[in-house]
Design a protein around this motif. Structure first.
Motif, PDB file in Angstrom:
ATOM      1  N   VAL A   1     -13.005  13.345  -3.764  1.00  0.00           N
ATOM      2  CA  VAL A   1     -13.025  14.079  -2.496  1.00  0.00           C
ATOM      3  C   VAL A   1     -14.452  14.544  -2.193  1.00  0.00           C
ATOM      4  CG1 VAL A   1     -12.158  16.112  -1.280  1.00  0.00           C
ATOM      5  CG2 VAL A   1     -10.643  14.838  -2.817  1.00  0.00           C
TER       6      VAL A   1
ATOM      7  N   ILE B   1     -11.444   9.574   3.678  1.00  0.00           N
ATOM      8  CA  ILE B   1     -12.106  10.863   3.417  1.00  0.00           C
ATOM      9  C   ILE B   1     -13.378  10.971   4.250  1.00  0.00           C
ATOM     10  CG2 ILE B   1     -13.078  12.425   1.693  1.00  0.00           C
ATOM     11  CD1 ILE B   1     -11.890  10.656  -0.493  1.00  0.00           C
TER      12      ILE B   1
ATOM     13  N   ARG C   1      -4.996   4.270  -0.790  1.00  0.00           N
ATOM     14  CA  ARG C   1      -3.980   4.825   0.102  1.00  0.00           C
ATOM     15  C   ARG C   1      -3.480   6.189  -0.394  1.00  0.00           C
ATOM     16  NH1 ARG C   1      -1.696   4.361   5.269  1.00  0.00           N
ATOM     17  NH2 ARG C   1       0.083   5.740   5.142  1.00  0.00           N
ATOM     18  N   VAL C   2      -3.818   6.541  -1.616  1.00  0.00           N
ATOM     19  CA  VAL C   2      -3.346   7.792  -2.210  1.00  0.00           C
ATOM     20  C   VAL C   2      -4.021   8.972  -1.512  1.00  0.00           C
ATOM     21  CG1 VAL C   2      -3.396   9.131  -4.370  1.00  0.00           C
ATOM     22  CG2 VAL C   2      -2.897   6.686  -4.429  1.00  0.00           C
ATOM     23  N   ILE C   3      -3.335  10.080  -1.387  1.00  0.00           N
ATOM     24  CA  ILE C   3      -3.932  11.309  -0.867  1.00  0.00           C
ATOM     25  C   ILE C   3      -5.140  11.651  -1.737  1.00  0.00           C
ATOM     26  CG2 ILE C   3      -3.536  13.810  -0.738  1.00  0.00           C
ATOM     27  CD1 ILE C   3      -0.686  13.120   0.231  1.00  0.00           C
ATOM     28  N   SER C   4      -6.244  12.028  -1.089  1.00  0.00           N
ATOM     29  CA  SER C   4      -7.512  12.011  -1.816  1.00  0.00           C
ATOM     30  C   SER C   4      -7.557  12.980  -2.998  1.00  0.00           C
ATOM     31  CB  SER C   4      -8.686  12.213  -0.865  1.00  0.00           C
ATOM     32  OG  SER C   4      -8.565  13.395  -0.142  1.00  0.00           O
ATOM     33  N   ASP C   5      -6.811  14.079  -2.931  1.00  0.00           N
ATOM     34  CA  ASP C   5      -6.721  14.975  -4.085  1.00  0.00           C
ATOM     35  C   ASP C   5      -6.157  14.270  -5.320  1.00  0.00           C
ATOM     36  OD1 ASP C   5      -7.739  17.492  -3.953  1.00  0.00           O
ATOM     37  OD2 ASP C   5      -5.845  18.526  -3.665  1.00  0.00           O
ATOM     38  N   PHE C   6      -5.412  13.193  -5.093  1.00  0.00           N
ATOM     39  CA  PHE C   6      -4.651  12.577  -6.183  1.00  0.00           C
ATOM     40  C   PHE C   6      -5.205  11.227  -6.631  1.00  0.00           C
ATOM     41  CE2 PHE C   6      -1.023  14.883  -3.826  1.00  0.00           C
ATOM     42  CZ  PHE C   6      -1.277  16.077  -4.490  1.00  0.00           C
ATOM     43  N   ILE C   7      -6.394  10.833  -6.155  1.00  0.00           N
ATOM     44  CA  ILE C   7      -6.960   9.523  -6.527  1.00  0.00           C
ATOM     45  C   ILE C   7      -7.017   9.389  -8.042  1.00  0.00           C
ATOM     46  CG2 ILE C   7      -8.891   7.911  -6.285  1.00  0.00           C
ATOM     47  CD1 ILE C   7     -10.024   9.697  -4.086  1.00  0.00           C
TER      48      ILE C   7
ATOM     49  N   ARG D   1       0.802  -1.224   0.000  1.00  0.00           N
ATOM     50  CA  ARG D   1       0.000   0.000   0.000  1.00  0.00           C
ATOM     51  C   ARG D   1       0.836   1.276   0.000  1.00  0.00           C
ATOM     52  NH1 ARG D   1      -5.160  -1.695   3.343  1.00  0.00           N
ATOM     53  NH2 ARG D   1      -6.811  -1.078   1.899  1.00  0.00           N
TER      54      ARG D   1
ATOM     55  N   TYR E   1     -11.388  16.218  -8.850  1.00  0.00           N
ATOM     56  CA  TYR E   1     -11.676  16.272  -7.413  1.00  0.00           C
ATOM     57  C   TYR E   1     -12.952  15.557  -6.969  1.00  0.00           C
ATOM     58  CZ  TYR E   1      -8.155  19.975  -7.677  1.00  0.00           C
ATOM     59  OH  TYR E   1      -7.005  20.685  -7.904  1.00  0.00           O
TER      60      TYR E   1
ATOM     61  N   ASP F   1      -8.947  17.148   1.468  1.00  0.00           N
ATOM     62  CA  ASP F   1      -8.327  16.701   0.214  1.00  0.00           C
ATOM     63  C   ASP F   1      -6.933  16.118   0.423  1.00  0.00           C
ATOM     64  OD1 ASP F   1      -6.771  18.935   0.633  1.00  0.00           O
ATOM     65  OD2 ASP F   1      -7.414  19.982  -1.185  1.00  0.00           O
ATOM     66  N   ARG F   2      -6.411  16.248   1.634  1.00  0.00           N
ATOM     67  CA  ARG F   2      -5.088  15.725   1.957  1.00  0.00           C
ATOM     68  C   ARG F   2      -5.164  14.364   2.663  1.00  0.00           C
ATOM     69  NH1 ARG F   2       0.430  16.300   0.813  1.00  0.00           N
ATOM     70  NH2 ARG F   2       1.402  15.004   2.374  1.00  0.00           N
ATOM     71  N   VAL F   3      -6.361  13.996   3.096  1.00  0.00           N
ATOM     72  CA  VAL F   3      -6.541  12.750   3.842  1.00  0.00           C
ATOM     73  C   VAL F   3      -6.335  11.560   2.894  1.00  0.00           C
ATOM     74  CG1 VAL F   3      -8.303  11.382   5.067  1.00  0.00           C
ATOM     75  CG2 VAL F   3      -8.107  13.838   5.486  1.00  0.00           C
ATOM     76  N   ILE F   4      -5.818  10.467   3.402  1.00  0.00           N
ATOM     77  CA  ILE F   4      -5.710   9.230   2.624  1.00  0.00           C
ATOM     78  C   ILE F   4      -7.107   8.853   2.147  1.00  0.00           C
ATOM     79  CG2 ILE F   4      -5.315   6.746   2.907  1.00  0.00           C
ATOM     80  CD1 ILE F   4      -2.897   7.516   4.666  1.00  0.00           C
ATOM     81  N   SER F   5      -7.211   8.454   0.882  1.00  0.00           N
ATOM     82  CA  SER F   5      -8.541   8.425   0.265  1.00  0.00           C
ATOM     83  C   SER F   5      -9.500   7.444   0.928  1.00  0.00           C
ATOM     84  CB  SER F   5      -8.439   8.199  -1.240  1.00  0.00           C
ATOM     85  OG  SER F   5      -7.756   7.020  -1.531  1.00  0.00           O
TER      86      SER F   5
ATOM     87  N   GLU G   1       4.096  10.209  -1.809  1.00  0.00           N
ATOM     88  CA  GLU G   1       3.412  11.366  -1.211  1.00  0.00           C
ATOM     89  C   GLU G   1       3.098  12.403  -2.293  1.00  0.00           C
ATOM     90  OE1 GLU G   1       2.742  12.531   2.426  1.00  0.00           O
ATOM     91  OE2 GLU G   1       2.363  10.410   2.115  1.00  0.00           O
ATOM     92  N   GLU G   2       3.922  12.401  -3.303  1.00  0.00           N
ATOM     93  CA  GLU G   2       3.705  13.291  -4.438  1.00  0.00           C
ATOM     94  C   GLU G   2       2.507  12.790  -5.238  1.00  0.00           C
ATOM     95  OE1 GLU G   2       5.865  16.058  -5.539  1.00  0.00           O
ATOM     96  OE2 GLU G   2       6.137  15.837  -3.387  1.00  0.00           O
ATOM     97  N   GLY G   3       1.887  13.669  -5.971  1.00  0.00           N
ATOM     98  CA  GLY G   3       0.769  13.212  -6.773  1.00  0.00           C
ATOM     99  C   GLY G   3       0.376  14.271  -7.771  1.00  0.00           C
TER     100      GLY G   3
END
Lengths: 357, 357
Positions: free
Chosen positions: B250, B216, A210-216, A139, B247, B209-213, A143-145
């Motif tokens: 999110v 959320i 597991r991706v930061i939600s902005d980057f799904i 998982r 987005y 938007d930064r939370v692990i997806s 952190e980048e996305g």
């Protein structure tokens, strides 16, 4: 962005850690591994079923032994141990932690799909450096996305996304069965693994949840464009469900990232409610319509078929159910594991042929 | 889970770093701060507009000076510097980095809403320890998380969610205007800040938007339950848009986490497409219907009103537009910033009164 294991998986004897959960839905990673990597599945750890074989409890998996301790498992010479459970929220409990440490001491490489990264655990790291074992935290994501462009796959491959009426209904299994059937037919196809179990089979992928939600969406897009290179079709493993109170955000982000050319609905006929939630699953034709309405502002996306898990039914009942669903939805349906993926692959080919780019 | 600043914000002189972006949509953090914390906004840094006042460029914000360098800004004795831009993807460029270092050297505390955490930057950390300044990385969230239960707010407070036809249409502004109007009426109300700008005003919140997806919904649920304690109504700042290719995940995760009792649609009348994407915004009544269809498997959620940004129109045109939208949607509409939030608060009160728990 792509996460790949630091060691080879296929062809090595594997211990599946599934204590207390085998063969329930929570042990889906272990069950899928047994289904699709039977030769590599050397031994299962589950105290409650120790002494039985996998076949006794699961109906597949021949005489793979089930044992109660890592010590006993060592008799079967495993080279890899997989944390074969997918607990809600992805956390690690003390029993698994102890077992993992024993596996490391015994020189096994470890694969974990938990949200908690084993490599971040000091004691586990120390054990690794002592034994020379390695860990693949499936998982782990960058952190980048990037934010999705909304263009989906731009390699020239058409994309097909599996979506479900709930999580744990078999989207990964269906994606993989469709892939194998497409390969058998000589189609130039690949598949994109988006969850821990799929990634273990594929030996690469991105754990989208597991991706930061902005980057799904951006992560999905990146993955589909990697898997699509040089292919005519890329099958994308969906996640969660659009009607799931906990996971719908992941599902929709993945849909908009994949921007599929068609979708396949996956449903477990035993389930009338979302598991662990008080949400009724609407009729399948409504679920299909909901997905299309949500995609509509971006793209008109047809459904290619419905993949059912009919394991709770007898064979005749199962075939009746499939016919009923075909009538209700007007789409080809089938149970991939039980009767093959032929009808739904036909549906996909028809969808992708009918609607040229 | 809640992220709170390590220092007081309100009542301290603030420098807004908005170089190259003031007063565009990308500088929305700076613009909102000026709108709602005008007394604290001491000076803006934007080379392109240096020498002008904020009023010259924005039409509000009186004679707040705009300067070209941190050195010049120091003449106005700022105690805090806010990275007042919200770039796509949330990254930090070299110019801002240099300016932030200068601010730290000058003893200012720093607030940043970027995806990249300033506190993780070694040079910035060293500068901080030298000057004694502190940093609030607004988007910092706990790595830990929970899956949403689907129960929304269980404190007894009713929840109201703002949703939009795009991002950057004013969901935060509308949420805050509704909050202020509700307070004026003596309602026992709070609001939940889910993005960087709102969190700076609220001095707490979670950057959803930064939370692990996977988390959320769980993070939203946690936030709403914190803000709902002892309140009758909690207004929840929405994020993104259900039709936004980047987005939407999110947005939907937040909707299912908040499980609102009613929603308010926010729209910028100048926008007919999603910004930077080739997605047409459907008629507002369809956007409303889409949100309701997506919520329907979990909960029937009425809309309480439509909040419009009519800043591109003259006053008479704006009033016509509001009447047109009221007719199309059958809901109270208004431009909160221009004409007040009265009608939409009426709509909310009616929604929450009509449909008892």
């Amino acid at each position: 962005m792509l996460n790949t294991p630091p060691f080879r998986i296929k062809g090595r004897k594997t211990l599946l850690l599934a204590d207390g959960e085998f063969p329930t839905a929570k042990a889906k990673t272990a069950v899928c591994f047994i289904r699709y990597r039977e030769k590599d599945a050397a031994v299962v750890l589950d105290r409650g079923n120790a002494g039985k074989t996998v076949f006794d409890t699961l109906g597949i998996g021949r005489n793979i032994p089930i044992v109660a301790t890592v010590e006993e498992a060592k008799a079967f010479h495993p080279e890899i141990a997989i944390v074969g459970v997918a607990p809600r929220g992805g956390h690690l409990d003390d029993i698994f932690r102890e077992q993992i440490l024993e596996c490391i001491d015994a020189g096994m490489d470890i694969i974990s799909g938990l949200h908690v990264f084993l490599e971040d655990d000091k004691e586990i790291r120390e054990a690794l450096s002592k034994s020379g074992s390695q860990i693949w935290d499936v998982r782990r994501v960058s952190e980048e996305g990037t934010i999705a462009s909304g263009n989906g796959c731009t390699t020239g491959a058409r994309s097909v996304l599996t979506v479900g009426t709930d999580c744990g209904v078999g989207k990964m299994t269906v994606t993989y069965e469709l892939y194998m059937e497409a390969v058998r037919r000589g189609l130039n196809v690949s598949w994109a693994a988006t969850g821990q179990t799929g990634m273990i089979l594929r030996e690469r992928g991105i754990a989208i949840d597991r991706v930061i939600s902005d980057f799904i969406g951006g992560a999905t897009e990146a993955l589909v464009n990697l898997e699509g290179v040089g292919k005519d079709v890329v099958l994308v493993e969906g996640q969660g469900a659009l009607i799931h109170p906990g996971y719908a955000g992941v599902t929709l982000g993945l849909m908009f990232g994949a921007m599929p050319d068609c979708m396949v609905l996956v449903h477990d006929v035993e389930r009338d409610k979302v598991r662990e939630y008080n949400v009724e699953i609407p009729p399948l034709s409504e679920v299909i319509r909901l997905h299309q309405l949500v995609m509509a502002p971006l793209k008109d996306v047809p459904f290619a078929g419905v993949a059912l898990n009919t394991s709770c039914l007898g064979e005749e009942e199962a075939r009746d159910m499939i016919r009923t669903v075909e009538k209700e939805t007007g789409l080809p349906a089938g149970d991939m594991v039980r009767f093959g993926a032929g009808e739904v692959v036909d549906g996909i080919v028809e969808c992708l042929t009918k609607k040229g780019r």
